[in-house]
Design a protein around this motif. Structure first.
Motif, PDB file in Angstrom:
ATOM      1  N   SER A  28       3.263   2.497  12.655  1.00 34.68           N
ATOM      2  CA  SER A  28       4.130   1.680  11.810  1.00 34.68           C
ATOM      3  C   SER A  28       3.654   1.637  10.367  1.00 34.68           C
ATOM      4  CB  SER A  28       4.226   0.264  12.372  1.00 34.68           C
ATOM      5  OG  SER A  28       2.932  -0.296  12.472  1.00 34.68           O
ATOM      6  N   HIS A  29       2.377   1.942  10.151  1.00 37.43           N
ATOM      7  CA  HIS A  29       1.802   1.978   8.805  1.00 37.43           C
ATOM      8  C   HIS A  29       1.072   3.297   8.619  1.00 37.43           C
ATOM      9  CE1 HIS A  29       2.719  -2.263   8.424  1.00 37.43           C
ATOM     10  NE2 HIS A  29       2.064  -2.497   9.552  1.00 37.43           N
ATOM     11  N   TRP A  30       0.859   3.697   7.373  1.00 34.12           N
ATOM     12  CA  TRP A  30       0.221   4.981   7.123  1.00 34.12           C
ATOM     13  C   TRP A  30      -1.230   5.002   7.551  1.00 34.12           C
ATOM     14  CZ3 TRP A  30      -4.029   5.279   4.052  1.00 34.12           C
ATOM     15  CH2 TRP A  30      -4.257   4.213   3.187  1.00 34.12           C
ATOM     16  N   TRP A  31      -1.902   3.859   7.501  1.00 32.85           N
ATOM     17  CA  TRP A  31      -3.320   3.847   7.814  1.00 32.85           C
ATOM     18  C   TRP A  31      -3.596   3.879   9.319  1.00 32.85           C
ATOM     19  CZ3 TRP A  31      -0.943  -0.270   5.302  1.00 32.85           C
ATOM     20  CH2 TRP A  31      -0.747  -1.410   6.061  1.00 32.85           C
ATOM     21  N   THR A  32      -2.611   3.612  10.131  1.00 32.67           N
ATOM     22  CA  THR A  32      -2.850   3.657  11.570  1.00 32.67           C
ATOM     23  C   THR A  32      -2.929   5.081  12.100  1.00 32.67           C
ATOM     24  OG1 THR A  32      -0.485   3.431  12.014  1.00 32.67           O
ATOM     25  CG2 THR A  32      -1.815   1.420  12.003  1.00 32.67           C
ATOM     26  N   VAL A  33      -2.465   6.058  11.331  1.00 32.20           N
ATOM     27  CA  VAL A  33      -2.558   7.445  11.782  1.00 32.20           C
ATOM     28  C   VAL A  33      -3.821   8.128  11.266  1.00 32.20           C
ATOM     29  CG1 VAL A  33      -0.072   7.718  12.063  1.00 32.20           C
ATOM     30  CG2 VAL A  33      -1.122   8.260   9.874  1.00 32.20           C
ATOM     31  N   VAL A  34      -4.575   7.478  10.384  1.00 32.98           N
ATOM     32  CA  VAL A  34      -5.833   8.030   9.893  1.00 32.98           C
ATOM     33  C   VAL A  34      -6.913   7.750  10.932  1.00 32.98           C
ATOM     34  CG1 VAL A  34      -7.584   7.884   8.076  1.00 32.98           C
ATOM     35  CG2 VAL A  34      -5.165   7.678   7.498  1.00 32.98           C
ATOM     36  N   PRO A  35      -7.577   8.794  11.459  1.00 31.83           N
ATOM     37  CA  PRO A  35      -8.612   8.552  12.470  1.00 31.83           C
ATOM     38  C   PRO A  35      -9.775   7.739  11.906  1.00 31.83           C
ATOM     39  CG  PRO A  35      -8.022  10.876  12.378  1.00 31.83           C
ATOM     40  CD  PRO A  35      -7.346  10.208  11.227  1.00 31.83           C
ATOM     41  N   ALA A  36     -10.204   6.755  12.673  1.00 28.74           N
ATOM     42  CA  ALA A  36     -11.346   5.887  12.345  1.00 28.74           C
ATOM     43  C   ALA A  36     -11.140   5.111  11.051  1.00 28.74           C
ATOM     44  CB  ALA A  36     -12.635   6.685  12.294  1.00 28.74           C
ATOM     45  N   PHE A  37      -9.899   4.813  10.698  1.00 28.01           N
ATOM     46  CA  PHE A  37      -9.642   4.084   9.453  1.00 28.01           C
ATOM     47  C   PHE A  37     -10.290   2.705   9.474  1.00 28.01           C
ATOM     48  CE2 PHE A  37      -7.198   0.966   7.056  1.00 28.01           C
ATOM     49  CZ  PHE A  37      -7.298   1.499   5.789  1.00 28.01           C
ATOM     50  N   TYR A  38     -10.127   1.980  10.571  1.00 30.36           N
ATOM     51  CA  TYR A  38     -10.650   0.620  10.621  1.00 30.36           C
ATOM     52  C   TYR A  38     -12.177   0.602  10.618  1.00 30.36           C
ATOM     53  CZ  TYR A  38      -5.925  -0.935  11.434  1.00 30.36           C
ATOM     54  OH  TYR A  38      -4.603  -1.179  11.286  1.00 30.36           O
ATOM     55  N   MET A  39     -12.801   1.614  11.204  1.00 38.74           N
ATOM     56  CA  MET A  39     -14.259   1.697  11.177  1.00 38.74           C
ATOM     57  C   MET A  39     -14.744   1.957   9.750  1.00 38.74           C
ATOM     58  SD  MET A  39     -16.815   4.256  13.254  1.00 38.74           S
ATOM     59  CE  MET A  39     -16.272   3.735  14.846  1.00 38.74           C
ATOM     60  N   ILE A  40     -14.107   2.882   9.068  1.00 40.72           N
ATOM     61  CA  ILE A  40     -14.486   3.202   7.684  1.00 40.72           C
ATOM     62  C   ILE A  40     -14.187   2.019   6.761  1.00 40.72           C
ATOM     63  CG2 ILE A  40     -13.980   4.723   5.736  1.00 40.72           C
ATOM     64  CD1 ILE A  40     -13.366   6.899   7.864  1.00 40.72           C
ATOM     65  N   PHE A  41     -13.033   1.401   6.957  1.00 43.29           N
ATOM     66  CA  PHE A  41     -12.638   0.259   6.140  1.00 43.29           C
ATOM     67  C   PHE A  41     -13.622  -0.903   6.317  1.00 43.29           C
ATOM     68  CE2 PHE A  41     -10.041  -3.586   5.431  1.00 43.29           C
ATOM     69  CZ  PHE A  41      -9.630  -3.345   4.128  1.00 43.29           C
ATOM     70  N   GLY A  42     -14.025  -1.171   7.543  1.00 47.49           N
ATOM     71  CA  GLY A  42     -14.988  -2.240   7.807  1.00 47.49           C
ATOM     72  C   GLY A  42     -16.346  -1.948   7.212  1.00 47.49           C
ATOM     73  N   PHE A  43     -16.800  -0.692   7.333  1.00 48.72           N
ATOM     74  CA  PHE A  43     -18.097  -0.309   6.776  1.00 48.72           C
ATOM     75  C   PHE A  43     -18.101  -0.441   5.265  1.00 48.72           C
ATOM     76  CE2 PHE A  43     -21.000   2.975   5.152  1.00 48.72           C
ATOM     77  CZ  PHE A  43     -22.189   2.489   5.688  1.00 48.72           C
TER      78      PHE A  43
END
Length: 70
Positions: A28-43
């Motif tokens: 539904s959003h562009w960032w959900t298709v980027v692998p490991a986005f939430y891990m990178i974003f959190g780091f």
């Protein structure tokens, strides 16, 4: 930290990364298709928080060595 803490953290990060490729996502959003986005974003968010806090500490809390006027 003890050695087993680092190993546990590494295993959890690897499992989380593997789950990114196995668990289906709702694109539904562009960032959900980027692998490991939430891990990178959190780091990166944690790094930003650490450096910002250190800068604020040096700016407002740290005193000079001649604080007492000696």
């Amino acid at each position: 930290m003890k050695r087993w803490h680092w190993w546990t953290l590494g295993v959890l990060a690897a499992v989380s990364l593997a789950a990114e490729f196995v668990v289906p996502h709702d694109p539904s959003h562009w960032w959900t298709v980027v692998p490991a986005f939430y891990m990178i974003f959190g780091f990166l968010g944690c790094l930003l928080f650490i450096f910002f806090s250190k800068a604020l500490g040096k700016l407002f809390l740290q005193q000079s060595e001649d604080y007492y006027g000696e």
